[in-house]
Every structure is written in C-alpha cells, then in structure tokens.
Design a protein around this motif. Structure first.
Motif: not given
Length: 146
Positions: A21-27, A44-47
C-alpha cells in the motif's frame, strides 16, 4: 533448485505481482502499488510519491484545484504528450493512454472534493506485458478517504 528459491525470495519469479500500500497523509488517499517498484525520495510538500524500476515510472499524487485548470483542460494537455491510443473523459475523471516514442504512458486523473488525484505510469513498450496488467488492480484499489 537453489536458484528457484533465490528467485522466489527476491520476488523475481514469474507469477502474480506482490502489492504494497501507498497512503498519502496530505490528500488522504491510498493505492496498492507493485512491490517491485522502488520508492523515490518524496517531495517536501507531501503531495505524492514516485516509484521506479529501470525505465518504468509510477507517480501517484494529489494537487489542490486552484481553479487554474479544469478537468477537460488537463485532459487536452495530457493528450499533447503522446500519440493517443485510448482516451475517455467523464464528469469527474479522465484516462488517457498512448505512446511517446517507444514509451507507453497511462494517465488517470480524478477530481474530487477540490483535489486532482493522479495515477501516472510510464514504461518501455518492450515491457508492456509486465506493466499493462498492473493498471486495473491499481485503479481498483485507489481509495479516497475524505
């Protein structure tokens, strides 16, 4: 026999790919991605995140809709990058796939809750048999948790 065990342990044996899994916290989205693709340093922006294996590249990301481009605008722009083989535009997503020389490009972009979510895959045409079957499972696993 020893070489078969080594292949199995390294994940290079022929068969169904392993998924992580890849999960993105920002979006706040998740997608299953092929385990054999190596994560690159995140922005760096975590997008989002980029994953690579040789010349193949997978990018999953989110971007705020700042009313600069509409989904139809981005759909048209995506088609300029390639010789289009497949395309579809729906009210909240598009898919464009084609060739840029000997590179296959697949782009899925979805607009939801003011965010453009993207799954972008490119790979050498010679590796089509490896990467084409990965697209549907990745899309089927794509989940927005907002």
């Amino acid at each position: 026999m020893r070489w078969l065990l080594v292949l199995l342990l390294t994940g290079l044996a022929v068969g169904a790919p392993q998924w992580l899994p890849y999960c993105n916290a920002r979006f706040d989205f998740c997608v299953q991605r092929p385990a054999f693709m190596v994560p690159q340093p995140p922005p760096e922006n975590g997008d989002g995140q980029e994953f690579r294996r040789g010349a193949a590249r997978l990018v999953v990301s989110g971007a705020l809709d700042v009313n600069v481009f509409t989904l139809p605008d981005l759909y048209k722009l995506a088609q300029k990058k390639m010789l289009v083989k497949y395309k579809t535009l729906r009210p909240n997503f598009y898919v464009v796939s084609g060739l840029d020389g000997d590179t296959v490009i697949y782009e899925y972009k979805r607009l939801e809750n003011g965010v453009f979510y993207t799954l972008y895959l490119e790979y050498p045409l010679s590796q089509k048999a490896t990467y084409d079957p990965l697209i549907k499972p990745m899309l089927d696993s794509f989940r927005i948790r907002r």
